[in-house]
Design an enzyme around this catalytic site. Structure first.
Site, PDB file in Angstrom:
ATOM      1  N   ASP A  91     -43.148  49.067 -31.676  1.00  0.00           N
ATOM      2  CA  ASP A  91     -42.927  48.108 -32.767  1.00  0.00           C
ATOM      3  C   ASP A  91     -43.747  46.854 -32.462  1.00  0.00           C
ATOM      4  O   ASP A  91     -43.446  46.133 -31.516  1.00  0.00           O
ATOM      5  CB  ASP A  91     -41.448  47.728 -32.860  1.00  0.00           C
ATOM      6  CG  ASP A  91     -40.562  48.854 -33.399  1.00  0.00           C
ATOM      7  OD1 ASP A  91     -40.999  50.021 -33.346  1.00  0.00           O
ATOM      8  OD2 ASP A  91     -39.446  48.557 -33.847  1.00  0.00           O
ATOM      9  N   LYS A 153     -41.948  47.104 -40.912  1.00  0.00           N
ATOM     10  CA  LYS A 153     -40.622  46.653 -40.463  1.00  0.00           C
ATOM     11  C   LYS A 153     -40.412  45.210 -40.892  1.00  0.00           C
ATOM     12  O   LYS A 153     -41.310  44.386 -40.796  1.00  0.00           O
ATOM     13  CB  LYS A 153     -40.535  46.808 -38.942  1.00  0.00           C
ATOM     14  CG  LYS A 153     -39.258  46.296 -38.304  1.00  0.00           C
ATOM     15  CD  LYS A 153     -39.294  46.559 -36.795  1.00  0.00           C
ATOM     16  CE  LYS A 153     -38.190  45.833 -36.056  1.00  0.00           C
ATOM     17  NZ  LYS A 153     -38.247  46.052 -34.590  1.00  0.00           N
ATOM     18  N   LYS A 182     -38.620  50.112 -42.108  1.00  0.00           N
ATOM     19  CA  LYS A 182     -37.551  49.841 -41.149  1.00  0.00           C
ATOM     20  C   LYS A 182     -36.964  48.466 -41.445  1.00  0.00           C
ATOM     21  O   LYS A 182     -37.685  47.478 -41.528  1.00  0.00           O
ATOM     22  CB  LYS A 182     -38.063  49.891 -39.711  1.00  0.00           C
ATOM     23  CG  LYS A 182     -36.993  49.508 -38.676  1.00  0.00           C
ATOM     24  CD  LYS A 182     -37.500  49.641 -37.244  1.00  0.00           C
ATOM     25  CE  LYS A 182     -36.481  49.114 -36.238  1.00  0.00           C
ATOM     26  NZ  LYS A 182     -36.936  49.245 -34.830  1.00  0.00           N
TER      27      LYS A 182
END
EC number: 4.1.2.4
Length: 223
Positions: A91, A153, A182
């Site tokens: 991430d 995300k 996400k």
């Protein structure tokens, strides 16, 4: 959706600065017990964690976290190091200043380089929605899609706010068909988690749902 099914969407997360191995190990044990999608932990614990879980759980870590303004070369090195240590998912945080400066090609190139460094593993691109205008959020959906990352995300959980229903809905509308969403930051109930999933989130970054399960009367049911 049943709680057990919702937990399969969760990256069970511990990224606090003072996280100890004992705390990380508990996160890993809980993630394996409740069958979450992964455990998301600091890079310094990835090798130890990967050795500990012995392939029973994907290990996720964060790159350029939480501010995103490391150089591209540093982020690429961090990514390669994490992969070498056993990370299954990455991430990364974008350079938000570059987005404000409209350096779109630089942003796309950085994501592309980090994605290449992932070597086929999942890359999630954190855009920190609470710091962006709607136009900037939409632009990042386009850039992440073009760069080939698997996920966009919402948040680090370390800025002024976390995921919102409106942001997930917006991102789902504007990312390409192959890019997943996400939601992360501030997800504190199964009802909220269920709504994020309904709106199109395919991963949830949180530690609270597992904590709720551990404290519920049916904590051991089905596990």
């Amino acid at each position: 959706m049943e709680k057990k099914e919702i937990l399969k969407y969760v990256d069970h997360t511990l990224l606090t600065q003072g996280a100890t191995w004992e705390e990380i190990r508990q996160i890993l044990d809980d993630a394996m017990k409740y069958e979450t999608a992964s455990a998301c932990i600091p890079a310094s614990y990835v090798k130890q964690a990967a050795d500990y879980v012995e392939g029973k759980l994907p290990i996720c870590t964060v790159i350029g976290f939480p501010n995103g303004y490391s150089t591209t070369a540093v982020k690429v090195f961090e990514t390669k190091d994490a992969i070498a240590n056993g990370a299954s998912e990455i991430d990364m945080v974008i350079n938000i200043g570059w987005l404000k400066d409209k350096k779109y090609e630089a942003l796309e190139d950085e994501i592309r380089q980090i994605h290449e460094a992932c070597g086929g593993r999942i890359l999630k691109v954190i855009i920190e929605t609470c710091l962006l205008t709607e136009e900037e959020k939409i632009k990042m959906c386009e850039i992440v899609t073009k760069a080939g990352a698997e996920y966009i995300k919402t948040s680090t959980g370390f800025s002024t706010a976390g995921a919102t229903f409106a942001d997930v809905e917006l991102m789902r509308k504007h990312v390409g068909a192959d890019v997943k969403v996400k939601a992360a930051g501030g997800i504190s109930s199964f009802d909220d988690a269920d709504e994020f999933i309904r709106l199109g989130a395919e991963r949830l970054g949180t530690s609270r749902l597992v904590k709720i399960m551990k404290n519920s009367p049916d904590a051991g049911a089905g596990y």
